[in-house]
Design a protein around this motif. Structure first.
Motif, PDB file in Angstrom:
ATOM      1  N   GLY A  74       8.966  21.033  -4.871  1.00  0.00           N
ATOM      2  CA  GLY A  74       8.567  21.488  -3.539  1.00  0.00           C
ATOM      3  C   GLY A  74       8.404  20.334  -2.585  1.00  0.00           C
ATOM      4  O   GLY A  74       9.153  19.357  -2.606  1.00  0.00           O
ATOM      5  N   PHE A  75       7.398  20.382  -1.751  1.00  0.00           N
ATOM      6  CA  PHE A  75       7.161  19.360  -0.743  1.00  0.00           C
ATOM      7  C   PHE A  75       6.506  18.120  -1.342  1.00  0.00           C
ATOM      8  O   PHE A  75       5.576  18.214  -2.137  1.00  0.00           O
ATOM      9  CB  PHE A  75       6.251  19.915   0.359  1.00  0.00           C
ATOM     10  N   ASN A  76       6.990  16.939  -0.936  1.00  0.00           N
ATOM     11  CA  ASN A  76       6.279  15.693  -1.219  1.00  0.00           C
ATOM     12  C   ASN A  76       6.632  14.666  -0.154  1.00  0.00           C
ATOM     13  O   ASN A  76       7.680  14.736   0.472  1.00  0.00           O
ATOM     14  CB  ASN A  76       6.548  15.167  -2.635  1.00  0.00           C
ATOM     15  N   MET A  77       5.709  13.757   0.085  1.00  0.00           N
ATOM     16  CA  MET A  77       5.912  12.692   1.059  1.00  0.00           C
ATOM     17  C   MET A  77       5.380  11.392   0.476  1.00  0.00           C
ATOM     18  O   MET A  77       4.332  11.375  -0.153  1.00  0.00           O
ATOM     19  CB  MET A  77       5.191  12.985   2.370  1.00  0.00           C
ATOM     20  N   LYS A  78       6.136  10.307   0.698  1.00  0.00           N
ATOM     21  CA  LYS A  78       5.715   8.979   0.252  1.00  0.00           C
ATOM     22  C   LYS A  78       5.827   8.019   1.424  1.00  0.00           C
ATOM     23  O   LYS A  78       6.842   8.000   2.117  1.00  0.00           O
ATOM     24  CB  LYS A  78       6.591   8.498  -0.897  1.00  0.00           C
ATOM     25  N   ILE A  79       4.769   7.261   1.647  1.00  0.00           N
ATOM     26  CA  ILE A  79       4.746   6.212   2.652  1.00  0.00           C
ATOM     27  C   ILE A  79       4.358   4.933   1.930  1.00  0.00           C
ATOM     28  O   ILE A  79       3.405   4.933   1.148  1.00  0.00           O
ATOM     29  CB  ILE A  79       3.696   6.482   3.747  1.00  0.00           C
ATOM     30  N   TYR A  80       5.072   3.850   2.176  1.00  0.00           N
ATOM     31  CA  TYR A  80       4.625   2.569   1.642  1.00  0.00           C
ATOM     32  C   TYR A  80       5.008   1.445   2.584  1.00  0.00           C
ATOM     33  O   TYR A  80       5.964   1.540   3.344  1.00  0.00           O
ATOM     34  CB  TYR A  80       5.123   2.324   0.215  1.00  0.00           C
ATOM     35  N   PHE A  81       4.184   0.403   2.548  1.00  0.00           N
ATOM     36  CA  PHE A  81       4.362  -0.727   3.455  1.00  0.00           C
ATOM     37  C   PHE A  81       3.717  -1.958   2.832  1.00  0.00           C
ATOM     38  O   PHE A  81       2.835  -1.845   1.984  1.00  0.00           O
ATOM     39  CB  PHE A  81       3.753  -0.431   4.828  1.00  0.00           C
ATOM     40  N   GLU A  82       4.190  -3.139   3.276  1.00  0.00           N
ATOM     41  CA  GLU A  82       3.647  -4.379   2.758  1.00  0.00           C
ATOM     42  C   GLU A  82       2.236  -4.593   3.282  1.00  0.00           C
ATOM     43  O   GLU A  82       1.987  -4.503   4.482  1.00  0.00           O
ATOM     44  CB  GLU A  82       4.513  -5.574   3.161  1.00  0.00           C
ATOM     45  N   VAL A  87       0.882  -1.157   0.000  1.00  0.00           N
ATOM     46  CA  VAL A  87       0.000   0.000   0.000  1.00  0.00           C
ATOM     47  C   VAL A  87       0.920   1.207   0.000  1.00  0.00           C
ATOM     48  O   VAL A  87       1.924   1.237   0.723  1.00  0.00           O
ATOM     49  CB  VAL A  87      -0.924   0.027   1.232  1.00  0.00           C
ATOM     50  N   GLY A  88       0.602   2.184  -0.821  1.00  0.00           N
ATOM     51  CA  GLY A  88       1.407   3.400  -0.887  1.00  0.00           C
ATOM     52  C   GLY A  88       0.533   4.633  -0.773  1.00  0.00           C
ATOM     53  O   GLY A  88      -0.605   4.639  -1.238  1.00  0.00           O
ATOM     54  N   ILE A  89       1.063   5.656  -0.134  1.00  0.00           N
ATOM     55  CA  ILE A  89       0.391   6.945   0.004  1.00  0.00           C
ATOM     56  C   ILE A  89       1.391   8.002  -0.446  1.00  0.00           C
ATOM     57  O   ILE A  89       2.542   7.989   0.002  1.00  0.00           O
ATOM     58  CB  ILE A  89      -0.030   7.205   1.465  1.00  0.00           C
ATOM     59  N   ALA A  90       0.975   8.880  -1.347  1.00  0.00           N
ATOM     60  CA  ALA A  90       1.872   9.931  -1.840  1.00  0.00           C
ATOM     61  C   ALA A  90       1.165  11.281  -1.736  1.00  0.00           C
ATOM     62  O   ALA A  90      -0.006  11.407  -2.099  1.00  0.00           O
ATOM     63  CB  ALA A  90       2.284   9.651  -3.282  1.00  0.00           C
ATOM     64  N   LEU A  91       1.890  12.280  -1.235  1.00  0.00           N
ATOM     65  CA  LEU A  91       1.382  13.646  -1.085  1.00  0.00           C
ATOM     66  C   LEU A  91       2.316  14.602  -1.801  1.00  0.00           C
ATOM     67  O   LEU A  91       3.520  14.371  -1.847  1.00  0.00           O
ATOM     68  CB  LEU A  91       1.343  14.051   0.395  1.00  0.00           C
TER      69      LEU A  91
END
Length: 167
Positions: free
Chosen positions: A85-93, A73-77
């Protein structure tokens, strides 16, 4: 290696797939063309902070896909996918977006870029609470405490993200 491939996949999803053809899907709220992303769904937003610096914006996506035999699952902002500029990425199994995920520095990745300064997960844990608003929009909140490599605390107040396909 798989995590780097996933990051590349997120970038392609956000910035387009590099072809001259365009694809649009009103359910997803995006028009994707080569190296551009046009948002026409105003339901996306995020509100997070690193210590006393608040970040808010209106580009937020969530996806669920596989690399090899591993599902993520991934979340990108992003404040604007067309600039640095600003960005954030979270991902996990995970095999599904689900409702609740406990993540930490050993089972997930957080990458934050703020105008050239990069932050990564340092320590701590978060419990992500994910609820479905409709078929393609998700609300994400978090409890717990995550510290990035600079020593600052990451707080996720609220994210409203649109689900994007991942093949």
């Amino acid at each position: 290696m798989k995590k780097y491939l996933l990051i590349i996949a997120v970038v392609f999803i956000i910035l387009g797939c590099g072809s001259d053809d365009s694809d649009s899907d009103p359910v997803l709220g995006f028009i994707i063309k080569a190296d551009t992303l046009t948002k026409y769904d105003s339901s996306m937003s995020y509100n997070i902070s690193l210590d006393s610096t608040d970040y808010t914006g209106s580009y937020a996506v969530i996806y669920n896909g596989s690399i090899g035999n591993t599902s993520y699952v991934g979340i990108a902002l992003s404040d604007d996918p067309s600039n640095e500029g600003f960005n954030m990425k979270i991902y996990f199994e995970s095999s599904s977006i689900g409702e609740s995920h406990s993540i930490n520095d050993s089972n997930s990745t957080i990458n934050i870029n703020d105008g050239g300064t990069t932050y990564t997960w340092g320590s701590g844990s978060l419990t992500l609470s994910i609820s479905t608003e409709d078929n393609s929009t998700y609300t994400i909140g978090a409890s717990g405490s995550a510290t990035v490599n600079s020593g600052e605390t990451l707080t996720i107040t609220n994210i409203t993200a649109v689900k994007v396909p991942y093949d």
